[in-house]
Design a protein around this motif. Structure first.
Motif, mmCIF file in Angstrom:
data_model
loop_
_atom_site.group_PDB
_atom_site.id
_atom_site.type_symbol
_atom_site.label_atom_id
_atom_site.label_comp_id
_atom_site.label_asym_id
_atom_site.label_seq_id
_atom_site.Cartn_x
_atom_site.Cartn_y
_atom_site.Cartn_z
ATOM 1 N N LEU A 162 24.681 30.767 26.966
ATOM 2 C CA LEU A 162 25.815 30.769 27.866
ATOM 3 C C LEU A 162 25.599 31.736 28.847
ATOM 4 N N PHE A 163 26.313 31.383 30.022
ATOM 5 C CA PHE A 163 26.399 32.505 31.284
ATOM 6 C C PHE A 163 27.142 33.397 31.093
ATOM 7 N N GLU A 164 26.661 34.778 30.989
ATOM 8 C CA GLU A 164 27.962 35.845 30.660
ATOM 9 C C GLU A 164 27.545 36.974 31.697
ATOM 10 N N ILE A 165 28.376 37.539 32.428
ATOM 11 C CA ILE A 165 28.232 38.058 33.440
ATOM 12 C C ILE A 165 29.513 39.108 33.665
ATOM 13 N N GLN A 166 29.579 40.190 34.107
ATOM 14 C CA GLN A 166 30.542 41.279 34.600
ATOM 15 C C GLN A 166 30.791 41.033 36.051
ATOM 16 N N ALA A 167 31.834 40.363 36.327
ATOM 17 C CA ALA A 167 32.101 40.094 37.671
ATOM 18 C C ALA A 167 33.412 39.559 37.841
ATOM 19 N N TRP A 168 33.904 39.393 39.213
ATOM 20 C CA TRP A 168 35.221 38.813 39.234
ATOM 21 C C TRP A 168 34.877 37.286 39.259
ATOM 22 N N ASN A 169 35.778 36.776 38.379
ATOM 23 C CA ASN A 169 35.517 35.277 37.678
ATOM 24 C C ASN A 169 36.908 34.410 38.219
ATOM 25 N N LEU A 170 37.366 34.641 39.441
ATOM 26 C CA LEU A 170 38.443 33.980 39.985
ATOM 27 C C LEU A 170 38.164 32.543 40.230
ATOM 28 N N LEU A 171 39.150 31.429 40.064
ATOM 29 C CA LEU A 171 38.982 30.233 40.477
ATOM 30 C C LEU A 171 40.262 29.802 41.193
ATOM 31 N N ASP A 172 41.540 30.138 40.748
ATOM 32 C CA ASP A 172 42.711 29.752 41.404
ATOM 33 C C ASP A 172 43.512 30.871 41.116
ATOM 34 N N TRP A 173 44.428 31.161 42.046
ATOM 35 C CA TRP A 173 45.509 31.944 42.085
ATOM 36 C C TRP A 173 46.474 31.500 40.869
ATOM 37 N N ALA A 174 46.137 31.644 39.808
ATOM 38 C CA ALA A 174 46.934 31.244 38.483
ATOM 39 C C ALA A 174 46.632 31.976 37.419
ATOM 40 N N MET A 176 45.074 31.658 34.737
ATOM 41 C CA MET A 176 44.125 31.427 33.885
ATOM 42 C C MET A 176 43.607 32.647 33.151
ATOM 43 N N ASP A 177 42.839 32.499 32.034
ATOM 44 C CA ASP A 177 42.152 33.542 31.207
ATOM 45 C C ASP A 177 40.892 33.656 31.613
ATOM 46 N N THR A 178 40.503 34.257 32.863
ATOM 47 C CA THR A 178 39.040 34.623 33.370
ATOM 48 C C THR A 178 38.791 36.086 33.435
ATOM 49 N N PRO A 179 38.579 36.781 32.469
ATOM 50 C CA PRO A 179 38.358 38.143 32.518
ATOM 51 C C PRO A 179 36.933 38.495 33.248
ATOM 52 N N SER A 180 36.956 39.668 33.563
ATOM 53 C CA SER A 180 35.626 40.080 34.732
ATOM 54 C C SER A 180 34.701 40.111 33.490
ATOM 55 N N ALA A 181 34.624 40.249 32.116
ATOM 56 C CA ALA A 181 33.361 40.193 31.220
ATOM 57 C C ALA A 181 33.765 39.469 30.202
ATOM 58 N N GLY A 182 32.688 38.866 29.570
ATOM 59 C CA GLY A 182 32.784 37.799 28.472
ATOM 60 C C GLY A 182 32.271 36.272 29.096
ATOM 61 N N LYS A 234 42.610 21.370 20.494
ATOM 62 C CA LYS A 234 43.506 21.116 21.629
ATOM 63 C C LYS A 234 42.872 19.754 22.350
ATOM 64 N N GLN A 235 41.736 19.417 21.936
ATOM 65 C CA GLN A 235 40.773 18.337 22.847
ATOM 66 C C GLN A 235 40.548 18.879 24.097
ATOM 67 N N ALA A 236 40.332 19.923 24.032
ATOM 68 C CA ALA A 236 40.050 20.552 25.749
ATOM 69 C C ALA A 236 39.018 21.743 25.496
ATOM 70 N N TYR A 237 38.615 22.387 26.647
ATOM 71 C CA TYR A 237 37.678 23.459 26.708
ATOM 72 C C TYR A 237 38.714 24.726 27.015
ATOM 73 N N LEU A 238 38.393 25.617 26.093
ATOM 74 C CA LEU A 238 39.199 26.998 26.221
ATOM 75 C C LEU A 238 38.709 27.640 27.537
ATOM 76 N N ASP A 239 39.443 28.662 28.028
ATOM 77 C CA ASP A 239 39.296 29.097 29.246
ATOM 78 C C ASP A 239 38.137 30.181 29.250
ATOM 79 N N CYS A 240 37.849 30.864 28.171
ATOM 80 C CA CYS A 240 36.791 31.841 27.951
ATOM 81 C C CYS A 240 36.570 32.093 26.417
ATOM 82 N N ILE A 241 35.637 32.950 26.424
ATOM 83 C CA ILE A 241 35.365 33.764 25.168
ATOM 84 C C ILE A 241 35.551 35.093 25.597
ATOM 85 N N HIS A 242 36.274 36.105 24.863
ATOM 86 C CA HIS A 242 36.330 37.284 25.351
ATOM 87 C C HIS A 242 35.136 38.305 24.970
ATOM 88 N N GLU A 243 35.068 39.407 25.611
ATOM 89 C CA GLU A 243 33.808 40.175 25.315
ATOM 90 C C GLU A 243 33.694 40.422 23.919
#
Length: 433
Positions: A162-174, A176-182, A234-243
């Motif tokens: 999986l793609f794992e990078i420490q960066a700004w992981n914004l998609l929407d002003w909402a 979401m659980d999109t941390p800068s690591a993980g 949930k029959q869905a994709y979770l937002d992230c896996i934390h660090e």
């Protein structure tokens, strides 16, 4: 004078408008005046946010690379101009001289990576070629596209693939659980698409070994996403896996939309995800900006649901218009950080109707680079008529749709040297009805 308490009388106030010199080529008009107004303010917003590069808004005037992906598409449909997009994409690619991924805004003293913006740059490079037919650009940009995809493969894929990078992981002003690591789900999904678009560019240039390698990387990443980021419950994709390895308990409409758009979703779940585009559980994070809504429109078009696109334009751009907007707002949520009604009142990432209405209602999109062959798949939905002009490097494609008691009359022009595909029939140069 400073400190004076005397009244000041202004004799006149002037404002000089300075933007990129577009020609007014694109046009759209239909039986719904609200949709017409949405198209008009969207076209105007693109102009106001076009200078020596695309910019996010006239106030900040920053060339944000991810914003520019959408602005490029919007400008192709609104004006038929490719020069500004070409310059912007090449300029962004130069940031790879100092960073492993294309930076979030360029040129800038701030070395910042906004991951999705980097991946949208690759996607935008392929789209530029598809709309413009500019092969020289493709040859010039390909080394940078290849370099970014190789850097990701070599530096940022973890043991799970999986793609794992420490960066700004914004998609929407909402929220979401999109941390800068993980591991962030939507960035992994966009990377699948970026690998696929890199493969298309490589094949167009005859780099077949590179193309096959990129396609294999996309397939492996898609499998890893479905193995590690899917929730049966949930029959869905979770937002992230934390660090620390813990799975997120946040689920968002945004992540599911990107999963559908980037072909992450297995075939047996596609119908479920098509429902998620417009109808999600109450506790999920919802789309909060016109920028993200543009991707929703792309996904709805893919699902064949043009009616929902018109409904969402009427709802959200209609809200702007009813509140006096003459250009497109950055956000939808009126309570965003207590800034009513929006962060910015003129943001070109929000101008999706200027693309969606001609592309999805008139149904004009390129099949071969530069519209050498294009599809005409009209969708009047609940409209009585719609007409417009889609500008291309070969000339203008004019379309007129009219409902009658016997069905829909379609009249269209095919520029010299191009071919229109309507259903199973191909039409050459001329005017057809």
């Amino acid at each position: 004078p400073t400190g004076s308490t005397e009244p000041v009388k202004f004799k006149s106030i002037r404002c000089s408008l300075s933007t990129y010199p577009y020609d007014e080529r694109g046009r759209f008009i239909c039986s719904d005046e609200l949709l017409n107004k949405a198209w008009e303010i969207s076209q105007w917003t693109v102009r106001l946010c076009s200078e020596d590069t695309f910019v996010d808004c006239p106030f900040e005037q920053a060339f944000w690379v991810g914003d520019a992906r959408n602005e490029g598409l919007f400008s192709y449909m609104a004006f038929g101009d490719y020069r500004l997009a070409r310059r912007s994409l090449l300029l962004a690619g130069e940031s790879l001289q100092r960073s492993p991924l294309v930076e979030s805004q360029v040129p800038s003293g701030w070395e910042n990576t906004l991951t999705t913006w980097s991946l949208l740059w690759t996607i935008a490079c392929e789209e530029y070629y598809r709309f413009s037919g500019d092969r020289a650009f493709l040859e010039e940009i390909y080394p940078a596209v290849k370099k970014q995809n190789s850097n990701i493969r070599d530096l940022y894929l973890n043991e799970q693939g999986l793609f794992e990078i420490q960066a700004w992981n914004l998609l929407d002003w909402a929220p979401m659980d999109t941390p800068s690591a993980g591991v962030v789900a939507h960035t992994n999904m966009w990377l699948v698409e970026a690998f696929q678009r890199g493969a298309k560019i490589a094949r167009a240039l005859g780099e077949n070994d590179d193309a096959s390698s990129a396609e294999e990387q996309a397939a492996a990443l898609r499998s890893a996403i479905n193995r590690h980021l899917w929730s049966d419950d949930k029959q869905a994709y979770l937002d992230c896996i934390h660090e620390d390895g813990t799975p997120s308990d946040t689920f968002s409409q945004q992540t599911q939309t990107v999963a559908y758009l980037c072909d992450i979703v297995p075939l047996d779940k596609r119908e479920l995800f098509e429902r998620y585009l417009t109808d999600v559980p109450e506790d999920w994070v919802k789309v909060r900006s016109p920028f993200m809504m543009a991707f929703t429109f792309e996904a709805l078009e893919k699902a064949g649901d043009i009616d929902s696109i018109l409904r969402l334009i009427r709802q959200w751009w209609g809200m702007m218009i009813r509140n006096g907007a003459t250009s497109c707002w950055e956000t939808f949520d009126r309570n965003w950080e207590n800034r009513w009604p929006t962060r910015s009142h003129c943001h070109a990432w929000s101008a999706a109707p200027v693309f969606a209405l001609p592309a999805y209602v008139l149904g004009v999109q390129p099949i071969e680079p530069g519209f050498a062959k294009f599809v005409l798949h009209p969708n009047l939905c609940d409209l009585e008529f719609a007409s417009g002009v889609v500008p291309t490097s070969h000339g203008d494609i004019e379309v007129d749709l009219r409902k009658t008691n016997d069905g829909t009359i379609v009249k269209f022009s095919v520029p010299r040297g191009t071919t229109a595909v309507v259903g199973d029939v191909e039409y050459g140069t001329g005017i057809h009805r």
